[in-house]
Design a protein around this motif. Structure first.
Motif, PDB file in Angstrom:
ATOM      1  N   LEU A 293       0.840  -1.187   0.000  1.00  0.00           N
ATOM      2  CA  LEU A 293       0.000   0.000   0.000  1.00  0.00           C
ATOM      3  C   LEU A 293       0.881   1.245   0.000  1.00  0.00           C
ATOM      4  O   LEU A 293       1.984   1.231   0.542  1.00  0.00           O
ATOM      5  CB  LEU A 293      -0.895   0.018   1.246  1.00  0.00           C
ATOM      6  N   PRO A 294       0.405   2.353  -0.598  1.00  0.00           N
ATOM      7  CA  PRO A 294       1.147   3.615  -0.456  1.00  0.00           C
ATOM      8  C   PRO A 294       1.301   3.977   1.019  1.00  0.00           C
ATOM      9  O   PRO A 294       0.348   3.901   1.789  1.00  0.00           O
ATOM     10  CB  PRO A 294       0.271   4.622  -1.211  1.00  0.00           C
ATOM     11  N   ASP A 295       2.498   4.362   1.416  1.00  0.00           N
ATOM     12  CA  ASP A 295       2.802   4.563   2.830  1.00  0.00           C
ATOM     13  C   ASP A 295       1.983   5.660   3.488  1.00  0.00           C
ATOM     14  O   ASP A 295       1.784   5.646   4.706  1.00  0.00           O
ATOM     15  CB  ASP A 295       4.289   4.880   3.004  1.00  0.00           C
ATOM     16  N   ASP A 296       1.519   6.654   2.712  1.00  0.00           N
ATOM     17  CA  ASP A 296       0.806   7.775   3.323  1.00  0.00           C
ATOM     18  C   ASP A 296      -0.704   7.578   3.363  1.00  0.00           C
ATOM     19  O   ASP A 296      -1.435   8.512   3.684  1.00  0.00           O
ATOM     20  CB  ASP A 296       1.142   9.086   2.602  1.00  0.00           C
TER      21      ASP A 296
ATOM     22  N   PRO B  37       7.264   9.706  14.924  1.00  0.00           N
ATOM     23  CA  PRO B  37       6.775   8.330  14.721  1.00  0.00           C
ATOM     24  C   PRO B  37       7.459   7.644  13.542  1.00  0.00           C
ATOM     25  O   PRO B  37       7.696   6.441  13.563  1.00  0.00           O
ATOM     26  CB  PRO B  37       5.275   8.525  14.463  1.00  0.00           C
ATOM     27  N   VAL B  38       7.787   8.444  12.509  1.00  0.00           N
ATOM     28  CA  VAL B  38       8.430   7.908  11.311  1.00  0.00           C
ATOM     29  C   VAL B  38       9.601   8.822  10.943  1.00  0.00           C
ATOM     30  O   VAL B  38       9.471  10.050  10.958  1.00  0.00           O
ATOM     31  CB  VAL B  38       7.450   7.810  10.135  1.00  0.00           C
ATOM     32  N   THR B  39      10.736   8.224  10.627  1.00  0.00           N
ATOM     33  CA  THR B  39      11.932   8.956  10.241  1.00  0.00           C
ATOM     34  C   THR B  39      12.357   8.526   8.842  1.00  0.00           C
ATOM     35  O   THR B  39      12.345   7.337   8.529  1.00  0.00           O
ATOM     36  CB  THR B  39      13.087   8.687  11.224  1.00  0.00           C
ATOM     37  N   PHE B  40      12.720   9.508   7.998  1.00  0.00           N
ATOM     38  CA  PHE B  40      13.269   9.199   6.681  1.00  0.00           C
ATOM     39  C   PHE B  40      14.794   9.252   6.766  1.00  0.00           C
ATOM     40  O   PHE B  40      15.367  10.228   7.262  1.00  0.00           O
ATOM     41  CB  PHE B  40      12.768  10.195   5.637  1.00  0.00           C
TER      42      PHE B  40
ATOM     43  N   ARG C  57      10.150   3.332  11.214  1.00  0.00           N
ATOM     44  CA  ARG C  57       9.284   3.585  12.356  1.00  0.00           C
ATOM     45  C   ARG C  57      10.129   3.630  13.634  1.00  0.00           C
ATOM     46  O   ARG C  57      11.119   2.907  13.781  1.00  0.00           O
ATOM     47  CB  ARG C  57       8.205   2.511  12.483  1.00  0.00           C
ATOM     48  N   SER C  58       9.712   4.470  14.578  1.00  0.00           N
ATOM     49  CA  SER C  58      10.464   4.657  15.810  1.00  0.00           C
ATOM     50  C   SER C  58      10.093   3.649  16.886  1.00  0.00           C
ATOM     51  O   SER C  58      10.735   3.602  17.925  1.00  0.00           O
ATOM     52  CB  SER C  58      10.249   6.082  16.350  1.00  0.00           C
ATOM     53  N   LYS C  59       9.050   2.859  16.641  1.00  0.00           N
ATOM     54  CA  LYS C  59       8.640   1.854  17.619  1.00  0.00           C
ATOM     55  C   LYS C  59       8.340   0.536  16.921  1.00  0.00           C
ATOM     56  O   LYS C  59       7.765   0.523  15.829  1.00  0.00           O
ATOM     57  CB  LYS C  59       7.395   2.322  18.382  1.00  0.00           C
TER      58      LYS C  59
ATOM     59  N   PHE D 122      17.628  10.574  15.196  1.00  0.00           N
ATOM     60  CA  PHE D 122      18.920  10.353  14.567  1.00  0.00           C
ATOM     61  C   PHE D 122      19.585  11.702  14.294  1.00  0.00           C
ATOM     62  O   PHE D 122      18.916  12.685  13.952  1.00  0.00           O
ATOM     63  CB  PHE D 122      18.759   9.612  13.236  1.00  0.00           C
ATOM     64  N   LEU D 123      20.903  11.748  14.403  1.00  0.00           N
ATOM     65  CA  LEU D 123      21.669  12.932  14.004  1.00  0.00           C
ATOM     66  C   LEU D 123      22.159  12.694  12.582  1.00  0.00           C
ATOM     67  O   LEU D 123      22.998  11.825  12.339  1.00  0.00           O
ATOM     68  CB  LEU D 123      22.834  13.152  14.963  1.00  0.00           C
ATOM     69  N   ARG D 124      21.630  13.488  11.638  1.00  0.00           N
ATOM     70  CA  ARG D 124      21.888  13.250  10.221  1.00  0.00           C
ATOM     71  C   ARG D 124      22.502  14.483   9.572  1.00  0.00           C
ATOM     72  O   ARG D 124      22.171  15.617   9.916  1.00  0.00           O
ATOM     73  CB  ARG D 124      20.579  12.909   9.495  1.00  0.00           C
ATOM     74  N   SER D 125      23.374  14.242   8.607  1.00  0.00           N
ATOM     75  CA  SER D 125      23.957  15.346   7.841  1.00  0.00           C
ATOM     76  C   SER D 125      23.087  15.721   6.651  1.00  0.00           C
ATOM     77  O   SER D 125      23.216  16.814   6.111  1.00  0.00           O
ATOM     78  CB  SER D 125      25.364  14.970   7.362  1.00  0.00           C
ATOM     79  N   GLN D 126      22.217  14.835   6.230  1.00  0.00           N
ATOM     80  CA  GLN D 126      21.304  15.072   5.119  1.00  0.00           C
ATOM     81  C   GLN D 126      19.899  14.777   5.619  1.00  0.00           C
ATOM     82  O   GLN D 126      19.571  13.637   5.928  1.00  0.00           O
ATOM     83  CB  GLN D 126      21.665  14.178   3.927  1.00  0.00           C
ATOM     84  N   VAL D 127      19.060  15.797   5.713  1.00  0.00           N
ATOM     85  CA  VAL D 127      17.746  15.681   6.333  1.00  0.00           C
ATOM     86  C   VAL D 127      16.671  15.617   5.256  1.00  0.00           C
ATOM     87  O   VAL D 127      16.633  16.456   4.351  1.00  0.00           O
ATOM     88  CB  VAL D 127      17.473  16.864   7.287  1.00  0.00           C
ATOM     89  N   VAL D 128      15.797  14.610   5.360  1.00  0.00           N
ATOM     90  CA  VAL D 128      14.649  14.466   4.462  1.00  0.00           C
ATOM     91  C   VAL D 128      13.389  14.806   5.257  1.00  0.00           C
ATOM     92  O   VAL D 128      13.088  14.144   6.258  1.00  0.00           O
ATOM     93  CB  VAL D 128      14.561  13.033   3.894  1.00  0.00           C
ATOM     94  N   GLN D 129      12.663  15.835   4.821  1.00  0.00           N
ATOM     95  CA  GLN D 129      11.477  16.310   5.538  1.00  0.00           C
ATOM     96  C   GLN D 129      10.238  16.124   4.676  1.00  0.00           C
ATOM     97  O   GLN D 129      10.187  16.586   3.534  1.00  0.00           O
ATOM     98  CB  GLN D 129      11.635  17.782   5.919  1.00  0.00           C
ATOM     99  N   LYS D 130       9.261  15.452   5.240  1.00  0.00           N
ATOM    100  CA  LYS D 130       7.990  15.225   4.545  1.00  0.00           C
ATOM    101  C   LYS D 130       7.002  16.332   4.887  1.00  0.00           C
ATOM    102  O   LYS D 130       6.874  16.737   6.050  1.00  0.00           O
ATOM    103  CB  LYS D 130       7.434  13.858   4.953  1.00  0.00           C
TER     104      LYS D 130
END
Length: 740
Positions: free
Chosen positions: A112-115, A465-468, A393-395, A527-535
């Motif tokens: 299924l589409p994730d969103d 709840p969800v991290t990219f 997912r964070s959980k 997470f500490l990331r150098s490249q951030v993906v924001q939805k």
């Protein structure tokens, strides 16, 4: 002296033919149908960075060519060619094998589409009623009451609307030794079930008899052997009975005693059981409910003529199975990977997961099928940015199939008539409704509380709840959840306790002495990331001037994605291209003549009426609501960019920007295969003539084309005209759309 080189006539003919083909293709190019990129768009299936210089692909040997065209305010454009053209590849807007693409995020939908968050899927199912009716007739005989030798013969006739008529002969022989020991053997056979042999032995003994009371013991054992299944079952039984008389004692006037009101009384008990060696099983995943009806009839007629005893036994039976009406066309709310917590246990819906190596489950199964989330995968491209990312997912949560109920109805009739010296008659009738349920394990599941996640749970303001996360990216994890909660490579085990009538789960453990079932497996830090993906969702985009709203999107859909690079530049993929409708269909085509050469089969234009009298008339049609298949690059912002007037990129803003504008072609219809009233052919089993299936994919989508590139110093225009290739289909049954 220079002599002219002789050229063979064959080479001349071939050269002239090739020259004519090149000339014809230039003056009158062939039309290319909408073959089949499906819900995606060929313009966004490939990308070539401006710095590509290799003319040969070192992995495949394909010829590559990269032509830089221009630089628009610091953003380069290039025209790229790749010779590795496949048979089903579609041409892009600049030609077959060529592409001009500024950048996009291509979404590979898995499951299924994730969103999705309650978006309605439509499931249509059909299956012809499975109807079986049969009758067995058996004859047993004995002479002048001599029962030491028993002979029996029988014939069964069964009719099934899938398999046709079959005959099942049966034979039996038995012998009694002194009335205490009996042995026998039964034999039966059928075309579909194979041959079955059942040897049996019985022992009986009268333990005591004092004239008024007697006690008897009986026991038996039998074993079923089948030519196809092997050992089928072992049946063991034992019984004890006691018979006697009761009476009232009296004394008459003469002083003598006597008995009156004499009655026969009996008492006893029995025990027995059957051990099956077949896989009587259930399937964990079941999406369709059935309604079952069964009936049976038992009758016997016996008599005695000139000392010959005989009995004829008749057994009739029937079963009917149908798909429950509510499952023939059912709407289900769908919840993608990102929105698992919004699915309520009390409501019907579909979760975004599947099971690996799913198989039948019995009480002896040692390992259950592995459950996997089917999250989407995103490929990101642009000048200066590339890679692949997916959601996390964070959980650790739980997933399950909804409860499905099968209802059954069973009816039994019986009759017996005796003729001869002693006449007797009897009758019997039984009606037994049944209900079976398959679904999630919610009662007495003590571990479930640690894996449940709800949308109403209290969350910290910085909880995701969800991290990219980019695949292969270097990150710093401030938590030790891998060591403290997942316990590295150790396997978590859920203990099951209780008995068969009251089974429950206890805390999950690593070993009998380590109990960790009192904690959730849940992240609390990012997470500490150098490249951030924001939805960015559509509802959030109402306050974001960099995201273009799409009328096909629901408020919870992903309307755009922002990627923040390590150098501070931001790539905004804020233009969505939607697949507005997708239909996946599989149906019975046993009556049609399929072609194994081209893999197609013609049908009558409907999903029904393409089967034979003995085929299953199977139909499965799944309709998916709108979802985005690509996120197009809409803006590139420099690290020092500031939106001064809060209305998106304009000349008044600080820093630099590159803005990309698109035009939309709505309701483009695609189908696989393209041909009218044809489907992809699946021959099924060669040994079974009526299991052929056809399937096709159909949908409608938006096509997006670049029209302008705008910066503070430059504007690039793209002049477009209607294409003569990429012809769409006329409708769900295919065929070329008629030009107006």
């Amino acid at each position: 002296m220079i002599k002219p080189k002789k050229i063979s006539k064959l080479k001349k003919v071939v050269a002239i033919y090739l020259a004519m083909m090149i000339l014809l293709e230039t003056l009158q190019p062939m039309q290319i149908y909408a073959l089949t990129s499906g819900p995606t768009q060929p313009e966004f299936n490939s990308f070539t960075p401006i710095g590509t210089s290799d003319m040969v692909d070192l992995a495949s040997g394909d010829f590559n060519y990269n032509i830089p065209i221009m630089d628009v305010g610091g953003y380069p454009l290039n025209l790229a060619y790749n010779s590795g053209i496949t048979m089903d590849q579609e041409a892009s807007w600049v030609g077959l094998g060529w592409n001009l693409n500024v950048g996009q995020i291509e979404r590979q939908v898995r499951g299924l589409p994730d969103d999705f968050r309650g978006d309605e899927m439509v499931y249509e199912n059909n299956l012809k009623q499975n109807r079986t009716v049969g009758i067995n007739v058996g004859v047993n005989a004995a002479y002048t009451g001599f029962d030491a030798l028993q002979l029996g013969v029988g014939l069964g006739v069964e009719s099934n609307n899938y398999e046709g008529i079959s005959f099942k002969p049966s034979y039996g022989i038995g012998f009694n030794f002194n009335g205490n020991v009996s042995v026998g053997m039964d034999f039966s056979s059928s075309l579909d079930g194979g041959a079955t042999v059942t040897p049996r032995i019985g022992i009986s003994n009268k333990m005591s008899d004092n004239g008024c009371e007697s006690t008897s013991l009986k026991s038996s054992i039998s074993l079923g052997l089948n030519s196809r299944k092997g050992v089928e079952n072992l049946n063991v039984s034992a019984s004890v009975s006691q018979k006697g008389e009761t009476a009232d004692k009296f004394t008459n006037a003469a002083g003598s005693t006597g008995y009156k009101n004499i009655k026969d009384v009996s008492a006893g008990g029995s025990i027995g059981g059957s051990i099956s060696f077949n896989n009587l099983s259930f399937t964990p995943s079941k999406r369709i409910g059935f309604r079952n009806e069964n009936f049976s009839f038992n009758g016997a007629l016996g008599g005695e003529v000139f000392g010959v005893e005989g009995q004829v036994q008749v057994t009739g039976y029937g079963s009917y199975q149908n798909i429950a009406d509510e499952y023939k066309k059912k709407k289900e709310k769908a919840y993608g990977y990102e929105n698992t917590e919004y699915k309520k246990i009390t409501e019907s819906g579909v979760l975004d997961f599947n099971r690996e190596n799913e198989r039948n489950v019995t009480q002896n199964t040692l390992a259950l099928p592995v459950t996997n989330y089917t999250y989407d995968i995103y490929s990101i491209d642009g000048q200066g940015v590339s890679g692949m990312f997916r959601p996390y997912r964070s959980k650790v949560s739980s997933v399950y199939n909804d409860e499905v109920v099968d209802l059954g109805q069973s009816q039994n009739f019986g009759a017996e008539v005796g003729l001869g010296n002693l006449f007797h008659a009897s009758a019997d009738f039984k009606k037994a409704p049944s209900e079976s349920t398959t679904g999630g394990w919610f009662q007495n599941n003590n571990v479930l509380a640690h894996f449940n996640e709800k949308s109403t749970d209290k969350k910290a303001i910085d909880y995701e709840p969800v991290t990219f996360k980019m695949v292969g990216a270097t990150i710093v994890d401030p938590e030790t959840i891998y060591k403290d909660r997942l316990y590295e490579t150790k396997v978590l085990r859920v203990d099951i306790a209780g008995n068969q009538k009251n089974t429950y789960t206890s805390a999950y453990t690593l070993s009998p002495n380590q109990n960790y079932g009192d904690r959730e497996i849940k992240r609390t830090k990012r997470f500490l990331r150098s490249q951030v993906v924001q939805k960015i969702t559509k509802s959030e985009a109402l306050r974001d001037k960099f995201i273009i709203k799409n009328d096909n999107a629901e408020p919870h859909h992903t309307a755009g994605i922002k990627v923040l690079q390590a150098d501070g530049n931001t790539y905004v993929y804020g233009e969505t291209a939607y697949n507005t409708n997708k239909i996946e269909t599989t149906f019975d085509v046993s009556k049609q003549n399929g072609n194994n050469t081209n893999g197609l089969v013609k049908y009558n234009g409907s999903l029904y009426g393409n089967g034979t009298n003995t085929s299953d008339e199977y139909v499965n049609r799944v309709k998916t609501p709108p979802y985005a298949h690509s996120y197009l690059l809409s803006t590139v912002l420099s690290s020092d960019y500031q939106d001064i007037d809060d209305n998106g990129p304009t000349l008044n803003d600080l820093g630099t920007f590159t803005k990309f504008e698109y035009t939309t072609v709505p309701n483009y219809q695609w189908r696989v295969p393209f041909e009218e009233n044809k489907a992809t052919y699946n021959e099924g089993l060669i040994s079974k003539k009526d299991d052929q299936k056809g399937n096709y994919l159909y949908g409608q989508k938006e096509l997006k084309y670049l029209t302008r590139i705008v910066t503070k110093t430059h504007v690039a225009f793209f002049d477009l005209e209607d294409r003569k290739d990429a012809i769409g289909v006329a409708g769900e049954n295919g065929g070329q759309v008629q030009e107006e």
